[in-house]
Design an enzyme around this catalytic site. Structure first.
Site, PDB file in Angstrom:
ATOM      1  CD  GLU A 187      -2.931  -1.077   0.116  1.00 23.21           C
ATOM      2  OE1 GLU A 187      -3.101   0.014  -0.465  1.00 23.21           O
ATOM      3  OE2 GLU A 187      -3.541  -2.109  -0.202  1.00 23.21           O
ATOM      4  CB  CYS A 200      -0.932   6.832   1.033  1.00 27.99           C
ATOM      5  SG  CYS A 200      -2.358   5.957   1.706  1.00 27.99           S
TER       6      CYS A 200
END
Length: 499
Positions: free
Chosen positions: A214, A251
C-alpha cells in the site's frame, strides 16, 4: 542485535507452533480476537487520543474519525460477515467430470508480517491486523518508530487484550525491520513509501513471499466548471481532504489541483476563506491541523519551497511570507496551509509526493487536458474529480488508471469496507478492507470430489470421432446434443478440430 535476533526467532517459532496447532483456524478464536480489538479501542480511547496527539498533534475528533472509528467499523464489519466469508463456495465443473462436486475453501496463509505506517499509526496497524485475524493467521505487527508514542502504546496494550501466542507486536527501527525481512513469512503487508516498498519486495523475493504494498503517489484533483453552492461545497471538501487529514500526510491525500485557468482566481479566493474558517490565521493557535511527524520531514516539506520558482508561486500563506520564518515554527513542527499557483512542473514539489500541507494549483486551458496531464505521470493511488459532466466522467474512467476514482468528494473511499482499497502500478498492488482484507490474508483452496459411479469412457483412448464429438459437446454443456449423440440421432463430425 544478537538478543533481538534471538527474540525474533523465539517469537516466530511460537507463532508457527500455534498456527500448526489449528487454534487460529476456528471461528470462535477469530471472533474472540475481533471482539478483543473492539474492547481494546473502547477501553483505551483517551490513551489513544493522547498518543496520537504526542506523535502528530491530532485533535481527538480527527483521531476518532481516522483511527478509532476506522478500527471499530472494520472489526464490527468483519464480526458480522466472517462466518459467511469462511464458508466454502460451490465450484462449477465441466460436464465431462459428471458425477462430481467442487468447492473453494478459504484457508489462512500462516505466519504473516504487517508493517504499519506512522501517519495513521493506530488504524494502519490494527486494520490490516483485523484482516489477518479474520482469515485465521498468526501475526507480527511492526509499528512505525516515527510514531513512538503510538508504537509504545500498541506494544504494551495489545498483549493485554489479544492472544499473545498468536499475535505479537515488535518495536524497533530500520535495523529491526531488516531482521524481520530476513525471516520467512507466508505474507508481508506493507504500508509506506514506494522507496521502502522496493526494499520490502526485494527481501520477500528471497523466500518467494507474496506481498501487499500500500504505497502512495501524487493524487490529483480535477476541478470542472462549477459555480454557486456546488463550488462552495467542493472547496470545503478539498480543504478538508488536503489539510484536515494529518495535514496532508496521507497516501490518498490531495497532492495538486488541475483546474481551468479562468476558474483559478475564484478557487484561490474560496480556499483562502475556507482555510481561515477551518484553521484560523495564527499558526501558534492551530489546534485543528496536525503537526509534521518529525524534524526531518518538517525540513523536507520546507525544502520543497526553496526553489525560487516555487517560492514565487505562493499565493496564500498567512504567516510564512518568507522561508526564514519557517525556523520560528520548527519546534512546533507546524506548517500552515499553503497554496501555490502554477509552480514549475519540473520542481520537486511537482515530481515528488508532497506529504504535507502545501497545495499546488495547476491551470489548464480545458479540463480535458487533465487526462493527458495525469497519464504522463505514474499511476496515482486516487483521482478526485469534481464534475457534473457524465460524458467527462466516462472518458476519465476509460482513459486513466488509478487505485480508485472518487467523484465529488475526497478521501471517503478509505472508510468503505465494501470497496477494495489499494493501488496500481507505482502506487502499490494488492487490496484490503472488509472482505478484501480477508481475501488478502487467505488462500482459496480448490477441492474436487468425484464418485466411483459412472465412468465416462470417452475421456480415454483409443480415440475416434464419436469420442471427439462427445468431448466437444460436454465442454459446451450441450445436454441435448449429448443425448442425441448417445442415442445415435446426431451425426459424428470427425473433420472438426477442437479449439
Amino acid at each position: 542485535m544478537e538478543e533481538i535476533v534471538a527474540r525474533l526467532g523465539k517469537n516466530l517459532a511460537e507463532l508457527r507452533q500455534n498456527f500448526r496447532s489449528g487454534r487460529t483456524r476456528g471461528l470462535v478464536w477469530r471472533k474472540t480476537q475481533l471482539r478483543a480489538i473492539l474492547k481494546l479501542v473502547a477501553e483505551n480511547e483517551d490513551e489513544i487520543f493522547e498518543a496520537l496527539n504526542r506523535d502528530l498533534g491530532k485533535h481527538p475528533a480527527e483521531a476518532y474519525r481516522d483511527e478509532i472509528g476506522v478500527v471499530k467499523k472494520s472489526a464490527e464489519y468483519s464480526l458480522h460477515h466472517i462466518e459467511k466469508w469462511m464458508a466454502p463456495k460451490k465450484g462449477q465443473l465441466p460436464l465431462l467430470l459428471f458425477p462430481a462436486k467442487a468447492e473453494v475453501l478459504p484457508e489462512p496463509l500462516g505466519v504473516v508480517l504487517v508493517f504499519a505506517s506512522w501517519n495513521f499509526p493506530i488504524s494502519l496497524a490494527l486494520d490490516p491486523l483485523i484482516g489477518a485475524i479474520s482469515a485465521g493467521n498468526t501475526v507480527v505487527v511492526k509499528p512505525s518508530e516515527l510514531a513512538p508514542a503510538c508504537s509504545s502504546f500498541l506494544a504494551r496494550i495489545v498483549p493485554l487484550y489479544l492472544d499473545n501466542k498468536a499475535i505479537k507486536v515488535v518495536e524497533g527501527g530500520s535495523d529491526v525491520a531488516e531482521k524481520l525481512l530476513e525471516q520467512k513469512w507466508e505474507k508481508i503487508f506493507f504500508t509506506g513509501s514506494p522507496r521502502v516498498g522496493r526494499i520490502i519486495m526485494s527481501a520477500a523475493a528471497k523466500h518467494l513471499t507474496p506481498v501487499t504494498l500500500e504505497l502512495g503517489g501524487k493524487c490529483p484533483i480535477i476541478l470542472d466548471s462549477l459555480s454557486g453552492s456546488d463550488l462552495k461545497v467542493t472547496v470545503k471538501r478539498i480543504s478538508g481532504g488536503k489539510w484536515g487529514a494529518c495535514a496532508g500526510q496521507a497516501c490518498i491525500g490531495i497532492d495538486y489541483v488541475l483546474v481551468q485557468r479562468k476558474l483559478a482566481p475564484v478557487l484561490v479566493e474560496l480556499l483562502q476563506k475556507c482555510i481561515k474558517t477551518f484553521y484560523g490565521e495564527n499558526i501558534k493557535n492551530l489546534n485543528s491541523i496536525c503537526k509534521i511527524v518529525n524534524k526531518n520531514h518538517f525540513e523536507r516539506v520546507c525544502n520543497l519551497l526553496e526553489d525560487p520558482g516555487v517560492a514565487a508561486s505562493i499565493v496564500y500563506a498567512t504567516v510564512l511570507h518568507w522561508l526564514g520564518c519557517l525556523i520560528l515554527f520548527k519546534h512546533l513542527r507546524l506548517i500552515e496551509p499553503t497554496i501555490l499557483l502554477d509552480p514549475p512542473l519540473d520542481a520537486a514539489i511537482m515530481t515528488e509526493e508532497i506529504f504535507g500541507p502545501l497545495l499546488p494549483i495547476i491551470t489548464l486551458n480545458d479540463v480535458e487536458e487533465s487526462i493527458e496531464f495525469i497519464n504522463a505521470r505514474p499511476n496515482p493511488l486516487a483521482i478526485y474529480v469534481f464534475t457534473k459532466n457524465k460524458t467527462f466522467k466516462e472518458k476519465l474512467l476509460q482513459e486513466t488508471s488509478s487505485g480508485s476514482v472518487i467523484f465529488n468528494d475526497t478521501m471517503i473511499q478509505f472508510i468503505c469496507d465494501g470497496l477494495p482499497f489499494g493501488g496500481v502500478g507505482q502506487s502499490g498492488f494488492g487490496r484490503y478492507h472488509g472482505k478484501y482484507s480477508f481475501d488478502t490474508f487467505s488462500h482459496e483452496k480448490a477441492i474436487l470430489q468425484r464418485s466411483f459411479f459412472l465412468e465416462l469412457e470417452p475421456r480415454y483412448p483409443p480415440w475416434n470421432g464419436f469420442k471427439l464429438e462427445f468431448i466437444r459437446l460436454a465442454y459446451n454443456f450441450d445436454y441435448i446434443g449429448l443425448l442425441l449423440l448417445l442415442f445415435g440421432l446426431r451425426r459424428r463430425y470427425t473433420s472438426r478440430t477442437v479449439i
